[in-house]
Design a protein around this motif. Sequence first.
Motif, PDB file in Angstrom:
ATOM      1  N   PRO A 111      56.592  29.496 -19.185  1.00 46.63           N
ATOM      2  CA  PRO A 111      56.200  29.875 -20.553  1.00 46.63           C
ATOM      3  C   PRO A 111      57.369  29.793 -21.523  1.00 46.63           C
ATOM      4  N   THR A 112      58.567  30.174 -21.044  1.00 46.63           N
ATOM      5  CA  THR A 112      59.736  30.113 -21.928  1.00 46.63           C
ATOM      6  C   THR A 112      60.039  28.670 -22.304  1.00 46.63           C
ATOM      7  N   ILE A 113      59.967  27.768 -21.290  1.00 48.73           N
ATOM      8  CA  ILE A 113      60.284  26.365 -21.571  1.00 48.73           C
ATOM      9  C   ILE A 113      59.244  25.780 -22.520  1.00 48.73           C
ATOM     10  N   ALA A 114      57.996  26.195 -22.331  1.00 51.40           N
ATOM     11  CA  ALA A 114      56.934  25.646 -23.166  1.00 51.40           C
ATOM     12  C   ALA A 114      57.170  25.986 -24.644  1.00 51.40           C
ATOM     13  N   ARG A 213      51.492  24.669 -22.766  1.00 49.15           N
ATOM     14  CA  ARG A 213      51.745  23.282 -22.362  1.00 49.15           C
ATOM     15  C   ARG A 213      52.129  23.207 -20.882  1.00 49.15           C
ATOM     16  N   LYS A 214      51.708  22.116 -20.234  1.00 51.70           N
ATOM     17  CA  LYS A 214      52.086  21.893 -18.835  1.00 51.70           C
ATOM     18  C   LYS A 214      53.570  21.530 -18.803  1.00 51.70           C
ATOM     19  N   VAL A 215      54.347  22.273 -18.006  1.00 49.32           N
ATOM     20  CA  VAL A 215      55.785  22.019 -17.953  1.00 49.32           C
ATOM     21  C   VAL A 215      56.106  21.197 -16.713  1.00 49.32           C
ATOM     22  N   SER A 216      56.864  20.117 -16.888  1.00 48.90           N
ATOM     23  CA  SER A 216      57.107  19.215 -15.757  1.00 48.90           C
ATOM     24  C   SER A 216      58.162  19.800 -14.826  1.00 48.90           C
ATOM     25  N   LYS A 217      58.156  19.318 -13.575  1.00 49.91           N
ATOM     26  CA  LYS A 217      59.069  19.850 -12.560  1.00 49.91           C
ATOM     27  C   LYS A 217      60.511  19.657 -13.004  1.00 49.91           C
ATOM     28  N   LEU A 218      60.770  18.469 -13.584  1.00 47.63           N
ATOM     29  CA  LEU A 218      62.139  18.173 -14.002  1.00 47.63           C
ATOM     30  C   LEU A 218      62.644  19.225 -14.979  1.00 47.63           C
ATOM     31  N   GLU A 219      61.780  19.583 -15.962  1.00 48.79           N
ATOM     32  CA  GLU A 219      62.190  20.610 -16.922  1.00 48.79           C
ATOM     33  C   GLU A 219      62.505  21.909 -16.198  1.00 48.79           C
TER      34      GLU A 219
ATOM     35  N   ILE B  28      68.915  23.503 -27.242  1.00 49.07           N
ATOM     36  CA  ILE B  28      69.196  22.512 -26.189  1.00 49.07           C
ATOM     37  C   ILE B  28      67.948  22.301 -25.328  1.00 49.07           C
ATOM     38  N   ILE B  29      67.389  23.430 -24.842  1.00 49.32           N
ATOM     39  CA  ILE B  29      66.195  23.320 -23.995  1.00 49.32           C
ATOM     40  C   ILE B  29      65.114  22.530 -24.716  1.00 49.32           C
ATOM     41  N   TRP B  30      64.928  22.878 -26.013  1.00 47.42           N
ATOM     42  CA  TRP B  30      63.884  22.231 -26.815  1.00 47.42           C
ATOM     43  C   TRP B  30      64.115  20.714 -26.813  1.00 47.42           C
ATOM     44  N   ILE B  31      65.357  20.300 -27.157  1.00 51.79           N
ATOM     45  CA  ILE B  31      65.663  18.868 -27.227  1.00 51.79           C
ATOM     46  C   ILE B  31      65.407  18.217 -25.872  1.00 51.79           C
ATOM     47  N   VAL B  32      65.996  18.819 -24.812  1.00 52.47           N
ATOM     48  CA  VAL B  32      65.837  18.235 -23.475  1.00 52.47           C
ATOM     49  C   VAL B  32      64.363  18.042 -23.153  1.00 52.47           C
ATOM     50  N   SER B  33      63.584  19.122 -23.383  1.00 52.33           N
ATOM     51  CA  SER B  33      62.165  19.002 -22.981  1.00 52.33           C
ATOM     52  C   SER B  33      61.470  17.939 -23.816  1.00 52.33           C
ATOM     53  N   LEU B  34      61.870  17.821 -25.090  1.00 47.17           N
ATOM     54  CA  LEU B  34      61.283  16.743 -25.905  1.00 47.17           C
ATOM     55  C   LEU B  34      61.586  15.390 -25.271  1.00 47.17           C
ATOM     56  N   MET B  35      62.850  15.202 -24.906  1.00 45.37           N
ATOM     57  CA  MET B  35      63.237  13.911 -24.307  1.00 45.37           C
ATOM     58  C   MET B  35      62.406  13.657 -23.057  1.00 45.37           C
ATOM     59  N   GLN B  37      59.543  14.905 -22.180  1.00 47.56           N
ATOM     60  CA  GLN B  37      58.126  14.609 -22.469  1.00 47.56           C
ATOM     61  C   GLN B  37      57.982  13.162 -22.924  1.00 47.56           C
ATOM     62  N   LYS B  38      58.928  12.718 -23.789  1.00 47.31           N
ATOM     63  CA  LYS B  38      58.841  11.338 -24.267  1.00 47.31           C
ATOM     64  C   LYS B  38      58.878  10.392 -23.073  1.00 47.31           C
ATOM     65  N   LYS B  39      59.865  10.641 -22.200  1.00 44.18           N
ATOM     66  CA  LYS B  39      60.047   9.762 -21.039  1.00 44.18           C
ATOM     67  C   LYS B  39      58.735   9.694 -20.246  1.00 44.18           C
ATOM     68  N   GLU B  40      58.114  10.897 -20.054  1.00 45.33           N
ATOM     69  CA  GLU B  40      56.898  10.891 -19.231  1.00 45.33           C
ATOM     70  C   GLU B  40      55.742  10.215 -19.956  1.00 45.33           C
ATOM     71  N   LYS B  41      55.726  10.378 -21.290  1.00 45.30           N
ATOM     72  CA  LYS B  41      54.710   9.643 -22.056  1.00 45.30           C
ATOM     73  C   LYS B  41      54.859   8.141 -21.775  1.00 45.30           C
TER      74      LYS B  41
END
Lengths: 385, 43, 379, 44
Positions: A111-114, A213-219, B28-35, B37-41
């Motif tokens: 949830p935090t990452i989302a 949002r679904k959070v991926s394993k990598l995240e 940082i977390i926000w940016i990383v997760s954006l990247m 997500q883009k990659k997975e898209k």
Amino acid sequence: MFGLYESALGQMTLGNLAMLLIGGVLIYLGIVKKMEPILLVPIGFGIFMVNLPIAGIMTYTSEGLPALGGVKEIAEGKIGILNLLYYYGLETELIPLLIFLGVGTLMDFSPTIARPISLVFGATAQLGVFVVFLIAHLSGMFSINESACIGIIGGSDGPPTVYLTVALAPVLLGPITMVAYSYMALVPILQPPVIRLLTTKKERMIMMKPQIRKVSKLELILFPIIVFIVASLLVPKSAPLVGMLMFGNLLRVSGVTERLARAGGILNDILILLLGISVGSLMPAQVFFNPRTLLIIGLAVLAFIFSTVGGLLGAKFINLFLKEKINPIIGAAGVSAIPMAARVAQIEGQKANPKNYLLMHALGPNMAGAIGTSLVAGIFMGMLR
Amino acid sequence: MVQWKLAFLISGAGYGINILVLIIISVIIWIVSLMIQKKEKAQ
Amino acid sequence: MFDAISGGIQGLIAGFANLHWSNPIMIGVGCLLLYLGIKKDFEPLLLVPIGFGAILVNIPLAGLMEEEGFLRIIYDAGIMTELFPLLIFVGIGAMTDFGPLLENPKIFLLGAAGQFGIFLTLALALALGFPQKDAVAIGIIGACDGPTAIYVTSKYAPHLLGAVSVAAYSYMSLVPVIQPPIMKLMTSEEERKINMGIVKKSVSKTTKLLFPLVVTVIGGLIAPRGLPLLGTIMLGNLMKECGVVGRLTKAAENEIPNIVTLLLGISIGATMDGRIFLKPQTLIVLGLGFLAICLDTACGVLFGKVMKVLTGGKINPLIGAAGISAYPMSARVVQREGQKYNPKNYLLMHAMGANTGGQVGSVMAAAVMLSVLKGMGVI
Amino acid sequence: MDNWTFGITMIVVGMGGTLITLWILSLIMSILKKAFPFKKEEEK
């Protein structure tokens, strides 16, 4: 022939009796009222153990700290078994840190990452820590170090509180830990009024879509690593706490180390037990009964309230910049009493708007609160040591 | 004795630093997760 | 007031200010280990804690490995006392089934041959000018057996602990990559085709039960220095075989190794402080470790050829490669290679025999080594 | 003692020692197998 037989009855002081009563109350709260039984029962029993005179389970120095010493001293009867526990477990910070590792293996940060902004609520919800720190110190009753340890109760997160108190004001460890853990169970009672006071009905009715949002394993895997490296570079003294929490979480999410994650859980159980009993044993009558203890009990309430305020205001402030508004109630969950605070948010949200499911959203700040409190502990350590 | 200055400084700076650090992390977390997500898209 | 504030800001950047050039690199290394463990599945149970420990200890000012630092306390209490590796050995013993070995005790010799790399590498390290104790620690990587390596290294060359244990564990998981080419290189087509038939069950409970006792007593008498290692692994095996202490066996297989591995890993990682770790010496150690395992395999296969001749072609030299104690990876490798050249060939059980022999072998090798060192008065 | 002697001794005695020990063990185990032959009824 009875001369050979030594009875403790003669030596009971009123204080001891009162403490036995308090211990009994804690055990009652734990068992009957289900308030943090895992901790209150051992603490209560620990109090029993040290308030029966000449039992010699725990011996104290003149200023009320446990007498330090190892196996040798035990053999010579200078110290008791609980001294040993205190010496090897708390004095070394091993118990709080390893417990935090175990906590990490149980936490799910998705949830935090989302919604990364949740981390900020986790920070603003530390307000109570600093407010109470000020009040405590300006009251003139507590040294600056002691005030820090009283303040951090407001983070409502056990291990950082213990960690900091052992380092800065061990003499208060008993009362502070007891208060911290018993008040965590009071969060559901303390928070709702504050929430209603500080938010309009309209704000509380703000809808948020039920699932995150679904959070991926990598995240999930990168999160602990990033948080740890950044946090401990900025606040080096927080490295032990944040490190253990994040390490535990990494074991959980890596997906290849279940065995170790399970081990973390087992460690957790064992160490909570030891923590409880050794904390209880820090409260013999002569240490516990002074006005300061009562003051701590009072200040703790303030701490919780202000932390809730901080979380709410943080959320309202952030709202000014968001087009898709968030429900400020989840800010209150930044108080890291996991998962009570999140549940409170869920319930309050439902009260305002039955169709609203805030739990998942509230868990975000809730988890972040744990990180926030560890940082605060590190900051205090850095500034006061 | 009460150390007014130190107390206020610590509480102010401490709260500030604490928020600052977590904002940095969240960005940082926000940016990383954006990247990510883009990659997975992309795939 | 302002100076106070600036002081506060400095407190914030202190972490970066005290960053030694080697720290970022080591943090990178830590992340690499995590990657290998999590994504590539190389011994994750160890590489993940080690990797994280490496990151932990390279954050300046955190003081985790200082006196009174809590990783230092775990390290002193668990590794300096050799407690952790020994406890893990109990677990290994409880998880290992020596049945296949006992079906054909001759295989034991392969387990010995699979350790020769240790001694050859030791000599090599000496030639490269490492001090004698360091050379011993480097050679022991060839035992291809984490706990043994940690046990010996922490005793005689603690400053190499990080490098040695990382090498030992990562190469152990690299066995499937390292071994096949060597095996192919050293054996002829028809040797690889040799079919060893199927293993018939011929071991009585009594024998299985007596095995750990005999090994402990004989091994212990020949090389008393290694008894801690030998004793713990055999204790685990005895508990497994006697079948009346299920609770203990279960604890020895799960709870104990899990918790110990966790603490062991993180405190090993904590020895990898950039200032100490980042030296050309470390790279050489890693290189020699790699060589050690190659030599192990080579010697194993060679000895396999010898035994083939002695037994009149009954033994397939490939199983010699399983003489190293990377259990059960190398046994699986042998099986796969064997099938490549003769699909009807099932070497797995024989290889398992050699493999378990290798486990005892690596411990014996370490034990003998320590006793010899003692005898020569080096330690 | 000088590294040369040290190295040689380690190789000779070390390898030899390991080999011999395990050889002895294998002998003992094969004797044990004869002493306690495998019986079918142990299969349960």
